[in-house]
Write an enzyme that holds these catalytic residues in place. Structure first.
Site, PDB file in Angstrom:
ATOM      1  N   GLU A 169       0.798  -1.236   0.000  1.00  0.00           N
ATOM      2  CA  GLU A 169       0.000   0.000   0.000  1.00  0.00           C
ATOM      3  C   GLU A 169       0.833   1.290   0.000  1.00  0.00           C
ATOM      4  OE1 GLU A 169      -2.804  -0.395   3.252  1.00  0.00           O
ATOM      5  OE2 GLU A 169      -3.424  -2.384   2.622  1.00  0.00           O
ATOM      6  N   ASN A 209       1.954  -5.225  -3.081  1.00  0.00           N
ATOM      7  CA  ASN A 209       0.584  -5.570  -2.713  1.00  0.00           C
ATOM      8  C   ASN A 209      -0.226  -4.303  -2.433  1.00  0.00           C
ATOM      9  OD1 ASN A 209      -1.263  -7.820  -1.894  1.00  0.00           O
ATOM     10  ND2 ASN A 209      -1.177  -6.811   0.120  1.00  0.00           N
ATOM     11  N   HIS A 245     -10.387  -6.570  -1.805  1.00  0.00           N
ATOM     12  CA  HIS A 245     -11.418  -6.371  -0.783  1.00  0.00           C
ATOM     13  C   HIS A 245     -12.593  -5.697  -1.492  1.00  0.00           C
ATOM     14  CE1 HIS A 245      -8.838  -7.636   2.489  1.00  0.00           C
ATOM     15  NE2 HIS A 245      -7.922  -6.736   2.172  1.00  0.00           N
ATOM     16  N   GLU A 274      -5.959 -10.999  -0.918  1.00  0.00           N
ATOM     17  CA  GLU A 274      -6.727 -10.813   0.323  1.00  0.00           C
ATOM     18  C   GLU A 274      -8.233 -10.814   0.048  1.00  0.00           C
ATOM     19  OE1 GLU A 274      -5.376  -7.394   2.494  1.00  0.00           O
ATOM     20  OE2 GLU A 274      -3.263  -7.750   2.050  1.00  0.00           O
ATOM     21  N   ASP A 276     -12.016 -10.902  -0.127  1.00  0.00           N
ATOM     22  CA  ASP A 276     -13.264 -11.085   0.593  1.00  0.00           C
ATOM     23  C   ASP A 276     -14.324 -10.300  -0.192  1.00  0.00           C
ATOM     24  OD1 ASP A 276     -11.724  -9.331   3.371  1.00  0.00           O
ATOM     25  OD2 ASP A 276     -12.516  -8.439   1.522  1.00  0.00           O
TER      26      ASP A 276
HETATM   27  O1  G3I Z   1      -6.473  -7.318  19.955  1.00  0.00           O
HETATM   28  C1  G3I Z   1      -5.242  -6.642  20.013  1.00  0.00           C
HETATM   29  C2  G3I Z   1      -5.090  -5.846  21.299  1.00  0.00           C
HETATM   30  O2  G3I Z   1      -5.121  -6.737  22.404  1.00  0.00           O
HETATM   31  C3  G3I Z   1      -3.761  -5.108  21.242  1.00  0.00           C
HETATM   32  O3  G3I Z   1      -3.635  -4.298  22.385  1.00  0.00           O
HETATM   33  C4  G3I Z   1      -3.688  -4.246  19.983  1.00  0.00           C
HETATM   34  C5  G3I Z   1      -2.297  -3.610  19.861  1.00  0.00           C
HETATM   35  O4  G3I Z   1      -2.232  -2.975  18.610  1.00  0.00           O
HETATM   36  O5  G3I Z   1      -3.852  -5.056  18.822  1.00  0.00           O
HETATM   37  C6  G3I Z   1      -5.105  -5.714  18.831  1.00  0.00           C
HETATM   38  O6  G3I Z   1      -5.058  -6.476  17.679  1.00  0.00           O
HETATM   39  C7  G3I Z   1      -5.733  -5.995  16.565  1.00  0.00           C
HETATM   40  C8  G3I Z   1      -5.423  -7.064  15.491  1.00  0.00           C
HETATM   41  O7  G3I Z   1      -6.006  -6.708  14.231  1.00  0.00           O
HETATM   42  C9  G3I Z   1      -5.935  -8.434  15.926  1.00  0.00           C
HETATM   43  O8  G3I Z   1      -7.343  -8.396  15.957  1.00  0.00           O
HETATM   44  C10 G3I Z   1      -5.219  -4.635  16.057  1.00  0.00           C
HETATM   45  O9  G3I Z   1      -5.605  -3.613  16.959  1.00  0.00           O
HETATM   46  C11 G3I Z   1      -5.821  -4.338  14.696  1.00  0.00           C
HETATM   47  O10 G3I Z   1      -5.244  -3.139  14.176  1.00  0.00           O
HETATM   48  C12 G3I Z   1      -5.482  -5.475  13.730  1.00  0.00           C
HETATM   49  O11 G3I Z   1      -6.133  -5.195  12.506  1.00  0.00           O
HETATM   50  C13 G3I Z   1      -5.591  -5.854  11.348  1.00  0.00           C
HETATM   51  C14 G3I Z   1      -5.332  -4.776  10.279  1.00  0.00           C
HETATM   52  O12 G3I Z   1      -4.891  -5.399   9.061  1.00  0.00           O
HETATM   53  C15 G3I Z   1      -4.241  -3.806  10.714  1.00  0.00           C
HETATM   54  O13 G3I Z   1      -3.029  -4.488  10.859  1.00  0.00           O
HETATM   55  C16 G3I Z   1      -6.627  -6.864  10.834  1.00  0.00           C
HETATM   56  O14 G3I Z   1      -6.723  -7.950  11.753  1.00  0.00           O
HETATM   57  C17 G3I Z   1      -6.196  -7.405   9.472  1.00  0.00           C
HETATM   58  O15 G3I Z   1      -7.236  -8.211   8.910  1.00  0.00           O
HETATM   59  C18 G3I Z   1      -5.916  -6.249   8.509  1.00  0.00           C
HETATM   60  O16 G3I Z   1      -5.435  -6.789   7.319  1.00  0.00           O
HETATM   61  C19 G3I Z   1      -5.081  -5.805   6.332  1.00  0.00           C
HETATM   62  C20 G3I Z   1      -3.843  -6.295   5.599  1.00  0.00           C
HETATM   63  O17 G3I Z   1      -2.794  -6.521   6.522  1.00  0.00           O
HETATM   64  C21 G3I Z   1      -3.439  -5.315   4.514  1.00  0.00           C
HETATM   65  N1  G3I Z   1      -4.550  -5.074   3.585  1.00  0.00           N
HETATM   66  C22 G3I Z   1      -5.795  -4.624   4.250  1.00  0.00           C
HETATM   67  C23 G3I Z   1      -6.218  -5.632   5.296  1.00  0.00           C
HETATM   68  C24 G3I Z   1      -7.527  -5.234   5.957  1.00  0.00           C
HETATM   69  O18 G3I Z   1      -7.361  -4.026   6.651  1.00  0.00           O
END
Ligand code: G3I
Length: 365
Positions: A169, A209, A245, A274, A276
């Site tokens: 990105e 990506n 997406h 990715e 969905d």
């Molecule tokens: O649950 C924890 C929390 O306990 C902790 O304190 C916190 C610290 O940052 O993290 C929390 O985890 C969350 C994690 O998902 C697991 O649920 C994060 O807050 C949250 O930001 C993270 O979101 C992910 C997002 O990327 C950002 O990294 C999503 O799961 C993931 O599906 C999403 O995937 C992205 C790809 O990497 C890139 N392309 C877009 C795609 C969708 O946004």
């Protein structure tokens, strides 16, 4: 006729049709028949992947720590031939301190994949998001830091990871370069990142990506201009990851085909990285009705057919869905709208969306 009654009549009609149209005396709704057929991974030699939670910070989706971990591992290993970490290989989690790398979760995923004869894709080395605070506040030698980050991680996994999202990105939808800690501190950081990744692993496929490049020509223009520039300077890059997406309406298969075709014309590998497919983008539904499920089957079939009919076998990097079940998808919490974008439902059952992918895989060599 008010919409509700129309809707109930339609559902009843579908119910009867499912019972062979007979005047069934059975008043209890039949449990919908589960789509049957061989596992997705048995239907093609193409890597069919899934994004998996691994870390303890992903309590619901983690194949390691979730209360349903064994069911998650079983479903993933049965149906899929490729894995990618949804989060644990992002800088925030794998490189939490400048002098500290966290290998444990990534190594667990690699071991799981190797035990199940699965391809492994690395996501992602350089991104503007999911950054540890030390990186965001860094004040040292940025080029050395980037080199240490990429070289250490890619070297650690050079015997196991088949392909990487080296940069994720980097462009905005209008095609301009996204402002980030990388663009602000390292001139030509994109070229340096791919050069470093190749030096650390001579064999892995190196991808760029991004999202919306399947539907925004200016954004894809910028990506392909980067590739053209790389090629004049012998900077290595092998392929483009289209995150996909998308939703039930957007983008059109014509737009998707056109975007894939531009990459194929340049001899680039193409991954659907990715996938969905949101079925409730306008927030008009509270459940995945049979009609929505059928529309999703058709949309998954169209999208996969478009990929297989546009990208020749030698340039197909694979198809990955971004999550195992609807209950684990990022989309409902991100968009704050209920949705059911994936292949399996919350009970790990195949949905008609699964059938759509299967139909496409079986129809196109
Ligand atoms: O649950 C924890 C929390 O306990 C902790 O304190 C916190 C610290 O940052 O993290 C929390 O985890 C969350 C994690 O998902 C697991 O649920 C994060 O807050 C949250 O930001 C993270 O979101 C992910 C997002 O990327 C950002 O990294 C999503 O799961 C993931 O599906 C999403 O995937 C992205 C790809 O990497 C890139 N392309 C877009 C795609 C969708 O946004």
């Amino acid at each position: 006729m008010p919409r509700l009654i129309t809707h109930l009549c339609l559902v009843a009609a579908i119910g009867l049709a499912a019972c062979g149209g007979s005047q069934s005396t059975n008043t209890t709704p039949d449990t919908p028949t589960q789509p049957s057929g061989p596992m997705l991974r048995e239907q093609t030699s193409l890597p069919i992947g899934v994004a998996l939670g691994v870390g303890s910070f992903e309590p619901a989706s983690s194949i390691r720590y979730s209360p349903q971990a064994s069911q998650l591992r079983h479903l993933a290993a049965s149906e899929f031939s490729s894995v990618v970490a949804e989060n644990v290989m992002k800088p925030e989690y794998i490189h939490p301190q400048e002098q500290q790398y966290h290998w444990n979760d990534g190594d667990y995923l690699v071991q799981f994949a190797q035990q199940n004869n699965m391809h492994i894709h690395g996501h992602t080395l350089v991104w503007h998001n999911a950054l540890p605070s030390w990186m965001s506040n860094y004040s040292g030698n940025w080029e050395s830091m980037l080199a240490d980050h990429i070289t250490t991680i890619v070297s650690h996994y050079s015997d196991s990871i088949n392909s990487w999202d080296v940069v994720n990105e980097a462009f905005l939808d209008d095609g301009s370069l996204r402002s980030s800690i990388w663009s602000s501190h390292i001139p030509d950081y994109l070229a340096k990142a791919y050069t470093l990744a190749r030096a650390a692993d001579p064999d892995a496929d190196l991808y760029y990506n991004d999202y919306n490049i399947e539907a925004m020509p200016k954004k894809l223009d910028a990506v392909l201009q980067m590739v053209t520039d790389f090629r004049t300077r012998n900077i290595p890059i092998d392929g483009i990851g289209f995150q996909m997406h998308i939703d039930r309406y957007w983008p059109s298969t014509a737009e998707i085909r056109q975007a894939f075709s531009r990459c194929v014309a340049m001899g680039l590998k193409v991954r659907i990285s990715e996938l969905d497919i949101r079925m409730n983008p306008n927030n008009t539904a509270t459940a995945l009705t049979p009609e929505l499920a059928e529309a999703q089957r058709q949309r998954y079939r169209e999208v996969i057919t478009t990929y297989l009919s546009t990208v020749p076998a030698e340039l197909r990097g694979g198809i990955t869905v971004w999550g195992l079940t609807d209950a684990l998808s990022w989309t409902p919490w991100y968009y704050k709208i209920p949705d059911w974008p994936l292949l399996f439902d919350a009970s790990f059952q195949r949905k008609p969306a699964w059938t759509g992918m299967s139909e496409a895989l079986q129809a196109t060599p």
